[in-house]
Write an enzyme that holds these catalytic residues in place. Sequence first.
Site, PDB file in Angstrom:
ATOM      1  N   SER A 187       0.963  -1.201   0.231  1.00  0.00           N
ATOM      2  CA  SER A 187       0.049   0.042   0.054  1.00  0.00           C
ATOM      3  C   SER A 187       0.836   1.333  -0.010  1.00  0.00           C
ATOM      4  O   SER A 187       2.022   1.612   0.824  1.00  0.00           O
ATOM      5  CB  SER A 187      -0.902   0.086   1.149  1.00  0.00           C
ATOM      6  OG  SER A 187      -1.697   1.383   1.270  1.00  0.00           O
ATOM      7  N   SER A 202      -0.555   3.966   1.178  1.00  0.00           N
ATOM      8  CA  SER A 202      -1.026   4.747   2.258  1.00  0.00           C
ATOM      9  C   SER A 202      -0.119   5.040   3.618  1.00  0.00           C
ATOM     10  O   SER A 202      -0.333   6.209   3.974  1.00  0.00           O
ATOM     11  CB  SER A 202      -2.300   4.169   2.708  1.00  0.00           C
ATOM     12  OG  SER A 202      -3.348   3.836   1.962  1.00  0.00           O
ATOM     13  N   LYS A 243     -14.212  -4.110   2.552  1.00  0.00           N
ATOM     14  CA  LYS A 243     -15.002  -2.779   2.713  1.00  0.00           C
ATOM     15  C   LYS A 243     -16.549  -3.014   3.027  1.00  0.00           C
ATOM     16  O   LYS A 243     -17.036  -2.230   3.317  1.00  0.00           O
ATOM     17  CB  LYS A 243     -14.880  -2.089   1.568  1.00  0.00           C
ATOM     18  CG  LYS A 243     -13.695  -1.579   1.204  1.00  0.00           C
ATOM     19  CD  LYS A 243     -13.500  -0.760  -0.277  1.00  0.00           C
ATOM     20  CE  LYS A 243     -12.120  -0.253  -0.644  1.00  0.00           C
ATOM     21  NZ  LYS A 243     -12.130   0.519  -1.871  1.00  0.00           N
ATOM     22  N   ASN A 299     -14.616   2.628   3.586  1.00  0.00           N
ATOM     23  CA  ASN A 299     -12.931   2.568   3.446  1.00  0.00           C
ATOM     24  C   ASN A 299     -12.355   3.454   4.548  1.00  0.00           C
ATOM     25  O   ASN A 299     -11.047   3.416   4.443  1.00  0.00           O
ATOM     26  CB  ASN A 299     -12.529   2.975   1.984  1.00  0.00           C
ATOM     27  CG  ASN A 299     -12.564   4.399   1.807  1.00  0.00           C
ATOM     28  OD1 ASN A 299     -13.279   5.120   2.391  1.00  0.00           O
ATOM     29  ND2 ASN A 299     -11.763   4.753   0.893  1.00  0.00           N
ATOM     30  N   ASP A 310     -13.885   6.949  -1.563  1.00  0.00           N
ATOM     31  CA  ASP A 310     -13.445   6.350  -2.800  1.00  0.00           C
ATOM     32  C   ASP A 310     -13.817   7.309  -3.989  1.00  0.00           C
ATOM     33  O   ASP A 310     -13.426   7.700  -4.985  1.00  0.00           O
ATOM     34  CB  ASP A 310     -13.794   5.170  -3.117  1.00  0.00           C
ATOM     35  CG  ASP A 310     -13.057   3.866  -2.351  1.00  0.00           C
ATOM     36  OD1 ASP A 310     -11.712   4.254  -2.011  1.00  0.00           O
ATOM     37  OD2 ASP A 310     -13.340   2.861  -2.073  1.00  0.00           O
ATOM     38  N   GLY A 368     -17.659  -3.033 -13.331  1.00  0.00           N
ATOM     39  CA  GLY A 368     -17.833  -3.341 -12.017  1.00  0.00           C
ATOM     40  C   GLY A 368     -18.849  -2.704 -11.058  1.00  0.00           C
ATOM     41  O   GLY A 368     -19.087  -1.634 -11.758  1.00  0.00           O
ATOM     42  N   ALA A 369     -19.208  -3.315 -10.150  1.00  0.00           N
ATOM     43  CA  ALA A 369     -20.285  -2.884  -9.208  1.00  0.00           C
ATOM     44  C   ALA A 369     -19.804  -3.207  -7.861  1.00  0.00           C
ATOM     45  O   ALA A 369     -20.777  -3.480  -7.055  1.00  0.00           O
ATOM     46  CB  ALA A 369     -21.680  -3.343  -9.618  1.00  0.00           C
ATOM     47  N   ALA A 392     -15.969  -0.122  -4.145  1.00  0.00           N
ATOM     48  CA  ALA A 392     -15.292   0.953  -4.820  1.00  0.00           C
ATOM     49  C   ALA A 392     -16.264   1.668  -5.910  1.00  0.00           C
ATOM     50  O   ALA A 392     -16.566   2.824  -5.889  1.00  0.00           O
ATOM     51  CB  ALA A 392     -14.065   0.708  -5.239  1.00  0.00           C
ATOM     52  N   TYR A 448      -3.414   0.708  -9.340  1.00  0.00           N
ATOM     53  CA  TYR A 448      -2.397   1.228  -9.266  1.00  0.00           C
ATOM     54  C   TYR A 448      -0.877   0.497  -9.449  1.00  0.00           C
ATOM     55  O   TYR A 448       0.191   0.680  -9.384  1.00  0.00           O
ATOM     56  CB  TYR A 448      -2.244   2.422  -8.171  1.00  0.00           C
ATOM     57  CG  TYR A 448      -2.278   1.893  -6.880  1.00  0.00           C
ATOM     58  CD1 TYR A 448      -1.089   1.550  -6.259  1.00  0.00           C
ATOM     59  CD2 TYR A 448      -3.562   1.792  -6.395  1.00  0.00           C
ATOM     60  CE1 TYR A 448      -1.286   0.813  -4.863  1.00  0.00           C
ATOM     61  CE2 TYR A 448      -3.480   1.528  -4.821  1.00  0.00           C
ATOM     62  CZ  TYR A 448      -2.624   0.880  -4.338  1.00  0.00           C
ATOM     63  OH  TYR A 448      -2.394   0.516  -3.155  1.00  0.00           O
TER      64      TYR A 448
END
Length: 285
Positions: free
Chosen positions: A22, A24, A73, A94, A109, A133-134, A137, A229
């Site tokens: 990550s 973060s 999440k 998140n 997000d 996608g669903a 995020a 990413y």
Amino acid sequence: MKNTITGYTGLYGVVANPIKHSFSPMMHNTAFQTLGINDVYLAFEVTKDQLDDYITSVKTLPIKGYNISMPYKQDMMKYMDELTTQARLAKSINTVKNENGKLIGHITDGEGFVMACRDKGWGIAKHKIVVLGAGGAASAIIISLALAGAKEIVVYNRSDKPFIKELNEKLDCPITLKKIDQESIKEDLKDTYLLVNTTSVGMAPHPEGCIIESADMLPDGLKVADIIYNPKETKLLSYAKQRGLDYMNGERMIVYQGACSFKFWTGKDMPIHEVKVALGMEESE
């Protein structure tokens, strides 16, 4: 770097599995140090059967706040004492703030993605957008795109998602859910401003994956975003590059959703330039 750790240093973190890759910790620790805040941020790699123990640790240590990444999440929601409006709509969180043992769940997000688009110079208002996608995020991104004035959102997913119907009842922007089909996607993209991949397809360690089958499905003028990413250039983005299209990976979104989390916790604006320098996204002045 000056060591400012003391007995009063506060603790934040991110929980997921895996999570050691990550950005973060670098991002938030840079922000804390730049602003002179006596806190640190760590990565907590926790298995699903350890979540109960993790929550006990949050309240015992105590951890002042934390982020959540895949695959927790939705799993983390049951531990919350309170949810923000955005989190209730998205049915996903998140970001968590610990207020004296009360855990407040939030989702950044979507807001982070919209801020990343603006940083890139892309508009949202009055445009058609296709989302692949669903998941957690995606729901947050769809909500924020709708609130930012998107004209129409078409969501492609492999399974039915009842929350799409709920969003149509609560938001002004029409949102259509379709099963993944290459011909249908190609037809929709003909008049689409922005294509967003919110799935993990194409993420390391399987970077060869891509929902879009070929570069020629992407029309001239299309903007392409992939929230992945790692790798920096997914197969989808390589297709966009081949077509000479404007595109971005998930780095900007990570920075701006982190900035929203930072604001939620501290009430302060994250020093974006310094964070981008630390992540190698900008040169120092």
